[in-house]
Design an enzyme around this catalytic site. Structure first.
Site, PDB file in Angstrom:
ATOM      1  N   ASP A   5       0.821  -1.210   0.000  1.00 31.13           N
ATOM      2  CA  ASP A   5       0.000   0.000   0.000  1.00 31.13           C
ATOM      3  C   ASP A   5       0.855   1.260   0.000  1.00 31.13           C
ATOM      4  O   ASP A   5       0.436   2.310   0.486  1.00 31.13           O
ATOM      5  CB  ASP A   5      -0.912   0.004   1.233  1.00 31.13           C
ATOM      6  CG  ASP A   5      -0.118  -0.107   2.533  1.00 31.13           C
ATOM      7  OD1 ASP A   5       0.906  -0.821   2.538  1.00 31.13           O
ATOM      8  OD2 ASP A   5      -0.502   0.503   3.544  1.00 31.13           O
ATOM      9  N   LYS A  53      -6.355  -0.341   6.671  1.00 30.35           N
ATOM     10  CA  LYS A  53      -5.153  -0.125   7.490  1.00 30.35           C
ATOM     11  C   LYS A  53      -4.968   1.361   7.782  1.00 30.35           C
ATOM     12  O   LYS A  53      -5.249   2.204   6.934  1.00 30.35           O
ATOM     13  CB  LYS A  53      -3.922  -0.639   6.741  1.00 30.35           C
ATOM     14  CG  LYS A  53      -2.609  -0.284   7.436  1.00 30.35           C
ATOM     15  CD  LYS A  53      -1.412  -0.619   6.604  1.00 30.35           C
ATOM     16  CE  LYS A  53      -0.538   0.612   6.490  1.00 30.35           C
ATOM     17  NZ  LYS A  53       0.768   0.343   5.869  1.00 30.35           N
ATOM     18  N   GLU A 113      -2.540  -0.229  13.511  1.00 27.62           N
ATOM     19  CA  GLU A 113      -1.072  -0.266  13.395  1.00 27.62           C
ATOM     20  C   GLU A 113      -0.403   0.849  14.181  1.00 27.62           C
ATOM     21  O   GLU A 113      -0.243   1.962  13.683  1.00 27.62           O
ATOM     22  CB  GLU A 113      -0.650  -0.195  11.919  1.00 27.62           C
ATOM     23  CG  GLU A 113       0.869  -0.213  11.747  1.00 27.62           C
ATOM     24  CD  GLU A 113       1.345  -0.243  10.302  1.00 27.62           C
ATOM     25  OE1 GLU A 113       0.508  -0.237   9.392  1.00 27.62           O
ATOM     26  OE2 GLU A 113       2.568  -0.280  10.099  1.00 27.62           O
ATOM     27  N   GLU A 151       2.932   1.744  14.970  1.00 29.11           N
ATOM     28  CA  GLU A 151       4.336   1.364  14.721  1.00 29.11           C
ATOM     29  C   GLU A 151       5.270   2.128  15.650  1.00 29.11           C
ATOM     30  O   GLU A 151       5.155   3.346  15.808  1.00 29.11           O
ATOM     31  CB  GLU A 151       4.731   1.651  13.265  1.00 29.11           C
ATOM     32  CG  GLU A 151       6.238   1.413  13.035  1.00 29.11           C
ATOM     33  CD  GLU A 151       6.668   1.313  11.577  1.00 29.11           C
ATOM     34  OE1 GLU A 151       5.806   1.430  10.684  1.00 29.11           O
ATOM     35  OE2 GLU A 151       7.880   1.102  11.350  1.00 29.11           O
ATOM     36  N   LYS A 195      -1.496  -4.721  14.099  1.00 30.81           N
ATOM     37  CA  LYS A 195      -0.238  -4.784  13.330  1.00 30.81           C
ATOM     38  C   LYS A 195       0.833  -4.006  14.078  1.00 30.81           C
ATOM     39  O   LYS A 195       1.022  -2.810  13.860  1.00 30.81           O
ATOM     40  CB  LYS A 195      -0.464  -4.210  11.932  1.00 30.81           C
ATOM     41  CG  LYS A 195       0.794  -4.091  11.087  1.00 30.81           C
ATOM     42  CD  LYS A 195       0.474  -3.864   9.628  1.00 30.81           C
ATOM     43  CE  LYS A 195       1.750  -3.625   8.835  1.00 30.81           C
ATOM     44  NZ  LYS A 195       1.550  -3.724   7.397  1.00 30.81           N
ATOM     45  N   SER A 244       2.556  -9.097   8.292  1.00 35.78           N
ATOM     46  CA  SER A 244       1.959  -8.161   7.341  1.00 35.78           C
ATOM     47  C   SER A 244       3.125  -7.324   6.849  1.00 35.78           C
ATOM     48  O   SER A 244       3.284  -6.169   7.228  1.00 35.78           O
ATOM     49  CB  SER A 244       0.910  -7.295   8.046  1.00 35.78           C
ATOM     50  OG  SER A 244       0.434  -6.299   7.158  1.00 35.78           O
ATOM     51  N   TYR A 278       6.997   6.650   5.110  1.00 37.50           N
ATOM     52  CA  TYR A 278       6.212   5.814   4.205  1.00 37.50           C
ATOM     53  C   TYR A 278       5.450   6.643   3.198  1.00 37.50           C
ATOM     54  O   TYR A 278       5.048   7.740   3.482  1.00 37.50           O
ATOM     55  CB  TYR A 278       5.209   4.951   4.999  1.00 37.50           C
ATOM     56  CG  TYR A 278       5.542   3.502   4.815  1.00 37.50           C
ATOM     57  CD1 TYR A 278       5.068   2.840   3.689  1.00 37.50           C
ATOM     58  CD2 TYR A 278       6.352   2.822   5.707  1.00 37.50           C
ATOM     59  CE1 TYR A 278       5.392   1.519   3.472  1.00 37.50           C
ATOM     60  CE2 TYR A 278       6.674   1.510   5.495  1.00 37.50           C
ATOM     61  CZ  TYR A 278       6.198   0.863   4.382  1.00 37.50           C
ATOM     62  OH  TYR A 278       6.534  -0.438   4.158  1.00 37.50           O
TER      63      TYR A 278
HETATM   64  P1  13P Z   1       7.101  -2.826   6.475  1.00 39.86           P
HETATM   65  O1  13P Z   1       6.939  -4.309   6.646  1.00 39.86           O
HETATM   66  O2  13P Z   1       7.968  -2.432   5.315  1.00 39.86           O
HETATM   67  O3  13P Z   1       7.436  -2.122   7.753  1.00 39.86           O
HETATM   68  O4  13P Z   1       5.681  -2.248   6.023  1.00 39.86           O
HETATM   69  C1  13P Z   1       4.550  -2.678   6.567  1.00 39.86           C
HETATM   70  C2  13P Z   1       3.560  -1.598   6.507  1.00 39.86           C
HETATM   71  O5  13P Z   1       2.503  -1.744   5.953  1.00 39.86           O
HETATM   72  C3  13P Z   1       3.865  -0.334   7.188  1.00 39.86           C
HETATM   73  O6  13P Z   1       2.725   0.418   7.292  1.00 39.86           O
END
Ligand code: 13P
Length: 353
Positions: free
Chosen positions: A26, A139, A181, A183, A223, A294, A353
């Site tokens: 994505d 997501k 997610e 992160e 995630k 993922s 990203y």
């Molecule tokens: P990575 O596995 O490259 O961290 O990406 C996963 C993702 O969707 C990040 O939002």
């Protein structure tokens, strides 16, 4: 009351089915440009179509991959042969999903570099349109960082947790399973224990916000990043240590009603991402959820390198190799080194990203 509860529950379970994981493709248009630049390809719609078309016509991929997360362009795009990308995925038995967040913005009042995730306005309506088009899950990526000068601040944790919960409830309203997610970036020299402590605070806040917003947890997925030390930490932790702390963090924070924890790769090498996941699934745990993948970077790097814009067959073989490795790892059956991988580091400091 969420209308489509039973459908959400069934789809979340399909996505987290044993031995299967998600292909995260994505990347926004600027981000896919960075990937294409690796193999000297210009970031044109034609090249994006060719690359994603390669991924979605890989025969047998549905054996290892339950769902693919798409960027909006791909959801509405046709393959060069005229068939839609959605239909290509359908033929492989892969469920289409959609990235619905609109990216990160600086968070005023927080510490320098901290962000919040944008895209909540009109989300119920947008999600309904994506559902109509065939998407069944969504997501939203919120990002937190660890630093010596106090990151993540309580404000950043609270805002990002709240945003994730609001998003999750909004897309469930329209029948999409939310992937939540939060992160935690690997940037920094912090220890694995510090990551664990921060991640516990973050996940606790996320599920607190989910409860307040009435998120239907059985119809959602988490995630997270794995619990690892900062990329500049002096020692690299063993897979055993990563697995133990990751499982401990999840057991302390993630409700048993969540069907699947689908890790992101976050800059780990392809092989480390598989080995860590395999070790996570090889140690005893009390948590009932499926623990799978993922991955974005860790599923695409060797595929891109092998394809180089021309060699479809080599690209698809490389993708299948990493998909199979991660499928085995999600069952604790991966033998390190048994599949080819790109050995290069995928970590980029300050990665956007
Ligand atoms: P990575 O596995 O490259 O961290 O990406 C996963 C993702 O969707 C990040 O939002």
């Amino acid at each position: 009351m969420i209308e489509k509860q039973e459908e959400l529950r069934a789809n979340a379970q399909k996505l987290a089915a044993p031995g299967k994981g998600l292909l995260a493709v994505d990347e926004s248009t600027p981000t896919i440009g960075k990937r294409l630049a690796l193999i000297d390809l210009e970031n044109t719609e034609e090249h994006r179509r060719a690359y994603r078309g390669l991924l979605f016509t890989t025969e047998g991929l549905g054996e290892f991959i339950s769902g693919a997360i798409l960027f909006e362009e791909t959801l509405y795009q046709d393959h060069a042969d005229g068939e839609s990308m959605i239909d290509k995925l359908g033929k492989l038995g892969i469920i289409p999903g959609i990235k619905v967040d609109k990216g990160l913005r600086p968070l005023p009042g927080a510490l320098s570099g901290e962000t919040w995730c944008n895209g909540i306005e009109g989300l119920v309506e947008r999600a309904a349109e994506y559902y109509e088009r065939g998407a069944r899950f969504a997501k939203w990526r919120a990002v937190l960082q660890i630093s010596d000068d106090g990151c993540p601040s309580q404000l950043a944790i609270r805002e990002n947790a709240w945003g994730l919960a609001r998003y999750a409830r909004a897309v469930q309203e329209s029948g999409l399973v939310p992937i939540v997610e939060p992160e935690i970036l690997m940037d920094g020299a912090h220890s694995i224990e510090r990551t664990a402590e921060v991640q516990e605070r973050v996940l606790t806040e996320v599920y607190n916000a989910c409860a307040q917003n009435g998120v239907f947890l059985e119809g959602s997925l988490l995630k997270p990043s794995m619990t690892v030390s900062g990329a500049d930490h002096a020692d690299k932790e063993s897979p055993q240590k990563v697995a133990e702390l990751t499982v401990r963090t999840m057991e302390r924070c993630v409700p048993a009603s969540v069907p699947g924890i689908m890790f992101l790769s976050g800059g780990l090498t392809e092989e480390d991402a598989s080995i860590y996941l395999n070790t996570i699934n090889s140690i005893p745990r009390k948590g009932p959820w499926s623990m799978s993948f993922s991955y974005g970077r860790a599923l695409q790097q060797s595929c891109l390198r092998a394809w180089r814009g021309t060699d479809l067959d080599a690209g698809q073989k490389a993708l299948m190799a990493r998909a199979q490795a991660n499928s085995e790892a999600s069952l604790g059956k991966y033998v390190a080194g048994s599949q080819p991988s790109a050995e290069e580091s995928l970590f980029v400091a300050g990665y956007k990203y």
